[in-house]
Write a protein that holds these residues in place. Structure first.
Motif, PDB file in Angstrom:
ATOM      1  N   ALA A 254       0.837  -1.202   0.000  1.00 23.12           N
ATOM      2  CA  ALA A 254       0.000   0.000   0.000  1.00 23.12           C
ATOM      3  C   ALA A 254       0.878   1.261   0.000  1.00 23.12           C
ATOM      4  CB  ALA A 254      -0.923  -0.001   1.206  1.00 23.12           C
ATOM      5  N   GLU A 255       1.964   1.243   0.772  1.00 22.61           N
ATOM      6  CA  GLU A 255       2.888   2.374   0.773  1.00 22.61           C
ATOM      7  C   GLU A 255       3.521   2.566  -0.601  1.00 22.61           C
ATOM      8  OE1 GLU A 255       5.815   2.088   3.824  1.00 22.61           O
ATOM      9  OE2 GLU A 255       4.341   1.721   5.426  1.00 22.61           O
ATOM     10  N   LEU A 256       3.873   1.462  -1.235  1.00 22.24           N
ATOM     11  CA  LEU A 256       4.480   1.537  -2.557  1.00 22.24           C
ATOM     12  C   LEU A 256       3.502   2.119  -3.575  1.00 22.24           C
ATOM     13  CD1 LEU A 256       6.912   0.892  -4.356  1.00 22.24           C
ATOM     14  CD2 LEU A 256       5.991  -1.415  -4.658  1.00 22.24           C
ATOM     15  N   GLU A 257       2.243   1.722  -3.485  1.00 21.28           N
ATOM     16  CA  GLU A 257       1.235   2.266  -4.396  1.00 21.28           C
ATOM     17  C   GLU A 257       1.083   3.773  -4.198  1.00 21.28           C
ATOM     18  OE1 GLU A 257      -1.704  -1.626  -4.928  1.00 21.28           O
ATOM     19  OE2 GLU A 257      -2.034  -0.201  -3.275  1.00 21.28           O
ATOM     20  N   GLY A 258       1.120   4.216  -2.931  1.00 20.98           N
ATOM     21  CA  GLY A 258       1.019   5.648  -2.655  1.00 20.98           C
ATOM     22  C   GLY A 258       2.202   6.418  -3.212  1.00 20.98           C
ATOM     23  N   ILE A 259       3.401   5.865  -3.051  1.00 19.57           N
ATOM     24  CA  ILE A 259       4.591   6.523  -3.584  1.00 19.57           C
ATOM     25  C   ILE A 259       4.533   6.579  -5.101  1.00 19.57           C
ATOM     26  CG2 ILE A 259       7.099   6.327  -3.832  1.00 19.57           C
ATOM     27  CD1 ILE A 259       7.164   5.124  -1.027  1.00 19.57           C
ATOM     28  N   ASP A 260       4.087   5.498  -5.729  1.00 23.83           N
ATOM     29  CA  ASP A 260       3.980   5.481  -7.195  1.00 23.83           C
ATOM     30  C   ASP A 260       3.018   6.553  -7.691  1.00 23.83           C
ATOM     31  OD1 ASP A 260       5.815   3.474  -7.517  1.00 23.83           O
ATOM     32  OD2 ASP A 260       4.341   1.851  -7.609  1.00 23.83           O
ATOM     33  N   ARG A 261       1.926   6.749  -6.974  1.00 21.31           N
ATOM     34  CA  ARG A 261       0.974   7.793  -7.380  1.00 21.31           C
ATOM     35  C   ARG A 261       1.612   9.179  -7.270  1.00 21.31           C
ATOM     36  NH1 ARG A 261      -2.766   4.435  -4.563  1.00 21.31           N
ATOM     37  NH2 ARG A 261      -2.488   5.687  -2.672  1.00 21.31           N
ATOM     38  N   LYS A 262       2.361   9.394  -6.198  1.00 23.10           N
ATOM     39  CA  LYS A 262       3.027  10.684  -6.019  1.00 23.10           C
ATOM     40  C   LYS A 262       4.099  10.911  -7.081  1.00 23.10           C
ATOM     41  CE  LYS A 262       2.265  10.831  -1.014  1.00 23.10           C
ATOM     42  NZ  LYS A 262       2.903  10.827   0.333  1.00 23.10           N
ATOM     43  N   ILE A 263       4.830   9.846  -7.430  1.00 26.09           N
ATOM     44  CA  ILE A 263       5.854   9.965  -8.476  1.00 26.09           C
ATOM     45  C   ILE A 263       5.219  10.303  -9.813  1.00 26.09           C
ATOM     46  CG2 ILE A 263       7.483   8.611  -9.857  1.00 26.09           C
ATOM     47  CD1 ILE A 263       8.372   7.226  -7.323  1.00 26.09           C
ATOM     48  N   LYS A 264       4.104   9.652 -10.114  1.00 25.59           N
ATOM     49  CA  LYS A 264       3.415   9.918 -11.376  1.00 25.59           C
ATOM     50  C   LYS A 264       2.940  11.363 -11.443  1.00 25.59           C
ATOM     51  CE  LYS A 264      -0.331   8.157 -14.307  1.00 25.59           C
ATOM     52  NZ  LYS A 264      -1.420   7.149 -14.414  1.00 25.59           N
ATOM     53  N   ALA A 265       2.384  11.865 -10.332  1.00 28.76           N
ATOM     54  CA  ALA A 265       1.916  13.254 -10.301  1.00 28.76           C
ATOM     55  C   ALA A 265       3.080  14.230 -10.395  1.00 28.76           C
ATOM     56  CB  ALA A 265       1.119  13.495  -9.021  1.00 28.76           C
ATOM     57  N   ALA A 266       4.195  13.908  -9.699  1.00 32.90           N
ATOM     58  CA  ALA A 266       5.365  14.786  -9.746  1.00 32.90           C
ATOM     59  C   ALA A 266       5.955  14.845 -11.144  1.00 32.90           C
ATOM     60  CB  ALA A 266       6.418  14.300  -8.743  1.00 32.90           C
ATOM     61  N   ASP A 267       6.028  13.705 -11.825  1.00 29.59           N
ATOM     62  CA  ASP A 267       6.552  13.678 -13.190  1.00 29.59           C
ATOM     63  C   ASP A 267       5.681  14.493 -14.137  1.00 29.59           C
ATOM     64  OD1 ASP A 267       8.749  12.163 -12.553  1.00 29.59           O
ATOM     65  OD2 ASP A 267       7.856  10.248 -13.133  1.00 29.59           O
ATOM     66  N   ALA A 268       4.371  14.375 -13.958  1.00 28.16           N
ATOM     67  CA  ALA A 268       3.461  15.130 -14.827  1.00 28.16           C
ATOM     68  C   ALA A 268       3.625  16.633 -14.618  1.00 28.16           C
ATOM     69  CB  ALA A 268       2.020  14.707 -14.553  1.00 28.16           C
ATOM     70  N   GLU A 269       3.770  17.035 -13.355  1.00 37.03           N
ATOM     71  CA  GLU A 269       3.940  18.462 -13.069  1.00 37.03           C
ATOM     72  C   GLU A 269       5.271  18.976 -13.611  1.00 37.03           C
ATOM     73  OE1 GLU A 269       3.610  21.546  -9.262  1.00 37.03           O
ATOM     74  OE2 GLU A 269       3.728  19.379  -8.925  1.00 37.03           O
ATOM     75  N   LEU A 270       6.338  18.198 -13.422  1.00 28.10           N
ATOM     76  CA  LEU A 270       7.639  18.615 -13.925  1.00 28.10           C
ATOM     77  C   LEU A 270       7.652  18.676 -15.450  1.00 28.10           C
ATOM     78  CD1 LEU A 270      10.053  16.613 -11.586  1.00 28.10           C
ATOM     79  CD2 LEU A 270       9.777  19.091 -11.686  1.00 28.10           C
ATOM     80  N   ARG A 271       7.012  17.703 -16.094  1.00 35.98           N
ATOM     81  CA  ARG A 271       6.967  17.689 -17.550  1.00 35.98           C
ATOM     82  C   ARG A 271       6.281  18.959 -18.077  1.00 35.98           C
ATOM     83  NH1 ARG A 271       4.918  13.264 -17.915  1.00 35.98           N
ATOM     84  NH2 ARG A 271       6.746  11.976 -18.431  1.00 35.98           N
ATOM     85  N   GLN A 272       5.199  19.356 -17.426  1.00 33.41           N
ATOM     86  CA  GLN A 272       4.471  20.538 -17.862  1.00 33.41           C
ATOM     87  C   GLN A 272       5.305  21.800 -17.662  1.00 33.41           C
ATOM     88  OE1 GLN A 272       1.354  20.535 -19.386  1.00 33.41           O
ATOM     89  NE2 GLN A 272       1.929  22.657 -19.806  1.00 33.41           N
TER      90      GLN A 272
END
Length: 381
Positions: free
Chosen positions: A190-208
């Motif tokens: 569950a912790e890993l899933e939460g971190i993956d979601r945060k990484i995905k959101a961070a990558d999207a924000e940085l890409r933009q």
């Protein structure tokens, strides 16, 4: 200024090196105001802060925000001044402040500290993305340890949260120890899933953010959103580097001359910005995993008698050149599109069609000033 977390020691000198004032101030609101008042008693002042990208960053940015001119004095430069001035390298806050002042007085090419809100934000988000990456690695390592105890032989090396959850669903321990171990494994998933979601959101924000700034770094093979953000934030104005050799020296990919007498040799540089050096290393590793011109260059260097490590260092040096050309072209396009300029055709920063050679790419020392992009670049993509 010799800055610390909670205090700063300053020494005020004139253009002949005569000491006019010395003081130690806190970095809280009151102490900072007192220090600023003490400095503003002198006209045509310039603040020299040691380590403006490190421990002195917080106070250097406050000074710039208040309209002061601030120069960044590298810690190694002030350390050299201190050793030669005292003869024994004695280190106290007043001695450090004097060394910083003298280094700034006699060094004409120090970098002026400037704050670009976009770059500051990119740097903060890149730091956060790095922290998430480290947290994910730690979580996966703990997960592997528990899975090894739950399943003979453990799980495969590269494991996603979905794969781990499917694997745990196939086992139902009956003993108390096994049940506890399984519960802890589910919690880690569950912790890993939460971190993956945060990484995905961070990558999207940085890409933009990187795209909005007009950077094309992500078009290079092996450069993702976090790497592009790190390059933009740490490099700042690419024009501060006289040429690609200076840039390579700054990021630690230029070899150091270690020749003696008739023996001509170079050694690995462990200096420079290690975060940017890591970006280049990751870029090189990614290129080696695919059929890229970077892989072709690496193979060509090995065929020429280089070891794997030597070929990797040569590749990283080539990639440093590629990034320098790309950032230079992006900056020029950005300047033309800014108010007062106009958009137009930019210099070619294409990095396809590698023609392996070693002359300019492996120079250990900076060469003549040249900030023009190579019309026929021997880059790596």
């Amino acid at each position: 200024m010799d800055p610390h977390k909670r205090s700063a020691t300053i020494e005020i000198i004139n253009d002949t090196g005569s000491v006019l004032a010395v003081g130690r101030y806190g970095t809280d609101k009151t102490g900072y105001a007192e220090m600023l008042t003490a400095g503003r008693k002198f006209q045509n002042r310039v603040w020299a802060v040691e380590g403006s990208n490190g421990i002195g960053r917080h106070i250097a940015r406050r000074l710039v925000h208040d309209g002061e001119t601030v120069l960044d004095v590298p810690a190694k430069l002030s350390a050299q001044v201190r050793v030669f001035a005292t003869g024994n390298g004695r280190k106290t806050d007043p001695v450090d402040a004097h060394s910083v002042a003298m280094a700034a007085l006699h060094s004409p090419n120090l970098r002026r500290v400037e704050t670009d809100p976009e770059l500051v934000m990119l740097g903060m988000l890149a730091d956060r993305r790095d922290e998430l990456g480290r947290a994910r690695t730690q979580t996966v390592n703990r997960l592997h340890r528990l899975l090894l105890e739950l399943f003979p032989g453990g799980a495969k090396k590269f494991l996603s949260a979905m794969q781990a959850r499917a694997l745990v669903a196939t086992i139902k321990p009956r003993d108390p120890v096994g049940k506890t171990r399984r519960r802890l494994t589910v919690e880690l998933i569950a912790e890993l899933e939460g971190i993956d979601r945060k990484i995905k959101a961070a990558d999207a924000e940085l890409r933009q953010l990187v795209t909005d700034r007009g950077s094309t770094l992500m078009d290079l093979h092996g450069i993702g959103p976090s790497s592009a953000a790190r390059l933009l934030a740490d490099v700042g104005d690419i024009h501060r580097f006289r040429d690609r050799n200076r840039f390579a020296s700054w990021n630690g990919t230029a070899p150091l001359d270690a020749s003696s007498g008739e023996q001509q040799r170079h050694r690995l540089s462990r200096a420079g910005n290690r975060r940017i050096n890591r970006v280049l290393h990751v870029m090189a590793v990614v290129q080696l995993r695919h059929r890229t011109t970077g892989r072709a260059y690496f193979d060509a260097r090995k065929s020429a008698g280089k070891t794997s490590m030597e070929a990797m260092r040569s590749l990283k040096r080539q990639l440093s050149n590629v990034i320098f050309r790309r950032m230079l072209a992006d900056q020029r396009r950005r300047e033309k599109a800014s108010p007062g300029g106009h958009s137009g055709t930019t210099l070619d920063s294409s990095v396809t069609g590698l023609t392996p050679h070693t002359d300019p790419s492996e120079k250990p020392l900076p060469g003549p000033a040249n900030t023009q992009a190579n019309p026929t670049p021997a880059g790596v993509s």
